[in-house]
Design a protein around this motif. Structure first.
Motif, PDB file in Angstrom:
ATOM      1  N   GLU A   1      13.076  -1.732   3.084  1.00  0.00           N
ATOM      2  CA  GLU A   1      12.712  -2.988   3.863  1.00  0.00           C
ATOM      3  C   GLU A   1      11.182  -3.489   3.450  1.00  0.00           C
ATOM      4  O   GLU A   1      10.138  -2.378   3.093  1.00  0.00           O
ATOM      5  N   PHE A   2      11.062  -4.710   3.305  1.00  0.00           N
ATOM      6  CA  PHE A   2       9.608  -5.148   2.837  1.00  0.00           C
ATOM      7  C   PHE A   2       8.630  -4.639   3.611  1.00  0.00           C
ATOM      8  O   PHE A   2       7.704  -4.098   3.088  1.00  0.00           O
ATOM      9  N   LYS A   3       8.507  -4.648   4.901  1.00  0.00           N
ATOM     10  CA  LYS A   3       7.690  -4.197   5.708  1.00  0.00           C
ATOM     11  C   LYS A   3       6.963  -2.878   5.697  1.00  0.00           C
ATOM     12  O   LYS A   3       6.070  -2.429   5.668  1.00  0.00           O
ATOM     13  N   LEU A   4       8.210  -2.192   5.543  1.00  0.00           N
ATOM     14  CA  LEU A   4       7.934  -0.502   5.230  1.00  0.00           C
ATOM     15  C   LEU A   4       7.214  -0.160   3.967  1.00  0.00           C
ATOM     16  O   LEU A   4       6.274   0.562   3.905  1.00  0.00           O
ATOM     17  N   LYS A   5       7.622  -1.133   2.989  1.00  0.00           N
ATOM     18  CA  LYS A   5       7.050  -0.952   1.549  1.00  0.00           C
ATOM     19  C   LYS A   5       5.789  -1.409   1.892  1.00  0.00           C
ATOM     20  O   LYS A   5       4.714  -0.722   0.984  1.00  0.00           O
TER      21      LYS A   5
ATOM     22  N   THR B   1       4.004 -22.098  -1.668  1.00  0.00           N
ATOM     23  CA  THR B   1       4.713 -20.714  -1.617  1.00  0.00           C
ATOM     24  C   THR B   1       5.990 -21.033  -2.419  1.00  0.00           C
ATOM     25  O   THR B   1       6.288 -20.089  -3.363  1.00  0.00           O
ATOM     26  N   GLU B   2       6.613 -22.023  -2.277  1.00  0.00           N
ATOM     27  CA  GLU B   2       7.955 -22.092  -3.004  1.00  0.00           C
ATOM     28  C   GLU B   2       7.736 -22.409  -4.431  1.00  0.00           C
ATOM     29  O   GLU B   2       8.459 -21.669  -5.329  1.00  0.00           O
ATOM     30  N   SER B   3       6.618 -23.152  -5.004  1.00  0.00           N
ATOM     31  CA  SER B   3       6.458 -23.245  -6.381  1.00  0.00           C
ATOM     32  C   SER B   3       5.898 -21.842  -6.918  1.00  0.00           C
ATOM     33  O   SER B   3       6.390 -21.576  -8.023  1.00  0.00           O
ATOM     34  N   SER B   4       5.178 -21.155  -6.071  1.00  0.00           N
ATOM     35  CA  SER B   4       4.712 -19.817  -6.706  1.00  0.00           C
ATOM     36  C   SER B   4       6.267 -18.931  -6.692  1.00  0.00           C
ATOM     37  O   SER B   4       6.107 -18.268  -7.932  1.00  0.00           O
ATOM     38  N   LYS B   5       7.155 -18.839  -6.006  1.00  0.00           N
ATOM     39  CA  LYS B   5       8.225 -18.029  -6.048  1.00  0.00           C
ATOM     40  C   LYS B   5       9.014 -18.603  -7.300  1.00  0.00           C
ATOM     41  O   LYS B   5       9.430 -17.728  -8.109  1.00  0.00           O
TER      42      LYS B   5
ATOM     43  N   ASP C   1       8.784 -11.648  -1.632  1.00  0.00           N
ATOM     44  CA  ASP C   1       8.936 -11.491   0.129  1.00  0.00           C
ATOM     45  C   ASP C   1       7.377 -11.402   0.383  1.00  0.00           C
ATOM     46  O   ASP C   1       7.141 -11.906   1.509  1.00  0.00           O
ATOM     47  N   LEU C   2       6.532 -10.854  -0.361  1.00  0.00           N
ATOM     48  CA  LEU C   2       5.210 -10.850  -0.059  1.00  0.00           C
ATOM     49  C   LEU C   2       4.501 -12.147  -0.044  1.00  0.00           C
ATOM     50  O   LEU C   2       3.835 -12.742   1.117  1.00  0.00           O
ATOM     51  N   PHE C   3       5.057 -13.323  -0.651  1.00  0.00           N
ATOM     52  CA  PHE C   3       4.644 -14.671  -0.647  1.00  0.00           C
ATOM     53  C   PHE C   3       4.979 -15.251   0.709  1.00  0.00           C
ATOM     54  O   PHE C   3       4.430 -15.918   1.440  1.00  0.00           O
ATOM     55  N   ASP C   4       6.456 -14.895   1.025  1.00  0.00           N
ATOM     56  CA  ASP C   4       6.955 -15.418   2.081  1.00  0.00           C
ATOM     57  C   ASP C   4       6.170 -14.803   3.245  1.00  0.00           C
ATOM     58  O   ASP C   4       5.824 -15.673   4.272  1.00  0.00           O
ATOM     59  N   TYR C   5       5.748 -13.546   3.634  1.00  0.00           N
ATOM     60  CA  TYR C   5       4.973 -13.069   4.650  1.00  0.00           C
ATOM     61  C   TYR C   5       3.718 -13.663   4.655  1.00  0.00           C
ATOM     62  O   TYR C   5       3.224 -13.963   5.869  1.00  0.00           O
TER      63      TYR C   5
END
Ligand code: GRG
Length: 297
Positions: free
Chosen positions: A2-6, A268-272, A287-291
């Motif tokens: 899971e992203f948060k755990l990572k 954020t969307e263009s970075s992804k 996921d980090l960019f979304d966070y």
């Protein structure tokens, strides 16, 4: 995983490694300096820049001592910039990361010197790493890039523009972009690019990550400005409303808050999308960019 755990695991690893630094002072003067440097270095923080460096490096190779030391060097530079940014002659802030700012605890003289110490120690670590590394030229290339972005053509000129425009009334979005790109964007860009450089990424991939880094950096500053208006002080670790109090011009002071949010989302969307063009597994970074778009601190 899971992203948060990572994220939590990455942050803990960086925190642990930072704690191993500056532990063997030679005398009481040296100890005073180290205490002040360690206070700010170990005083919390999201560790975004080292995480970006490590995640970028992972796209092109392993996370070894070279990658780790580059990541630590970036956090040292970031911490120096925060100590100096908080000084009475700059933003004159009392709280940082939920704790009294460095100069509030150690005095202005020690705060200046601790910032200087962290900046120099960062490059010392990078150069020593290059000397013992299996790929010295790649480390030097990364160090050179970091020094350019953190230096007079990057973060420092951004801070200068920020200070000088504070004295001007008719600041426009173009000037704000210049400030955000340099003051905040440059070190975020350097974090992604340095990780890629030490692990031998191609020129084309480095260029893509550079664009991603600048996009992300501007977006990061927009969210920072919004948090200063709408954030929760207990989560932020500092009072909100300081930009308005200091009559500081930011994106949300020039355009509607909803428009700033839309712009941050678009960046954020263009970075992804740019990340995808690397043709690698960039799930964690994405996921980090979304966070970062919904972060509360
Ligand atoms: C005085 C020679 C001299 C140089 C100073 C002060 C300075 C140069 C530059 C300031 C750069 C600066 C503080 C930019 C702000 C960037 C920013 C939004 C910082 C907050 O970063 P976070 O949220 O902080 O990642 P944490 O605490 O999580 O690490």
């Amino acid at each position: 995983m899971e992203f948060k755990l990572k994220m939590k695991e990455s942050k803990e690893l960086i925190d642990q490694r930072l704690k191993t630094l500056f532990n063997s002072p030679d005398n009481k003067y040296h100890k005073s300096l180290y205490d002040s440097m360690k206070y700010s270095l170990e005083c919390g923080g999201k560790r975004l820049r080292p995480i970006l460096c490590i995640e970028s490096a992972k796209l092109f190779g392993d996370v070894d001592e070279v990658v780790m030391n580059t990541a630590l060097g970036l956090e040292m530079i970031h911490t120096y910039s925060l100590i100096h940014d908080d000084l009475p002659s700059m933003d004159n802030d009392d709280l940082r990361r939920g704790k009294p700012t460095n100069h509030k605890v150690y005095g202005e003289d020690m705060a200046i010197l601790s910032g200087d110490g962290l900046l120099n120690s960062s490059y010392e670590l990078l150069m020593k790493t290059a000397l013992v590394s299996d790929r010295p030229l790649q480390v030097i290339e990364a160090a050179s890039h970091i020094s350019m972005r953190a230096g007079v053509d990057g973060m420092i000129v951004g801070q200068v523009a920020d200070i000088l425009t504070d004295r001007e009334d008719d600041i426009n979005l173009e000037t704000l972009d210049y400030i955000n790109l340099n003051k905040t964007g440059a070190l975020i860009e350097a974090s992604l690019v340095a990780g890629a450089l030490v692990n031998g990424a191609s020129d084309n991939d480095v260029e893509i990550l550079s664009q991603v880094g600048f996009n992300l950096g501007i977006c990061f500053q927009l969210i920072d400005d919004l948090l200063d208006i709408e954030g929760d002080e207990s989560k932020l670790g500092k009072p909100i409303g300081s930009d308005a109090k200091n009559n500081k011009k930011t994106y949300p002071s020039l355009i509607e808050i909803e428009e700033v949010k839309k712009l941050a989302y678009k960046l954020t969307e263009s970075s992804k999308a740019l990340l995808l063009s690397l043709g690698k597994d960039t799930t964690f970074l994405s996921d980090l960019f979304d966070y970062l778009l919904v972060r509360e601190s």
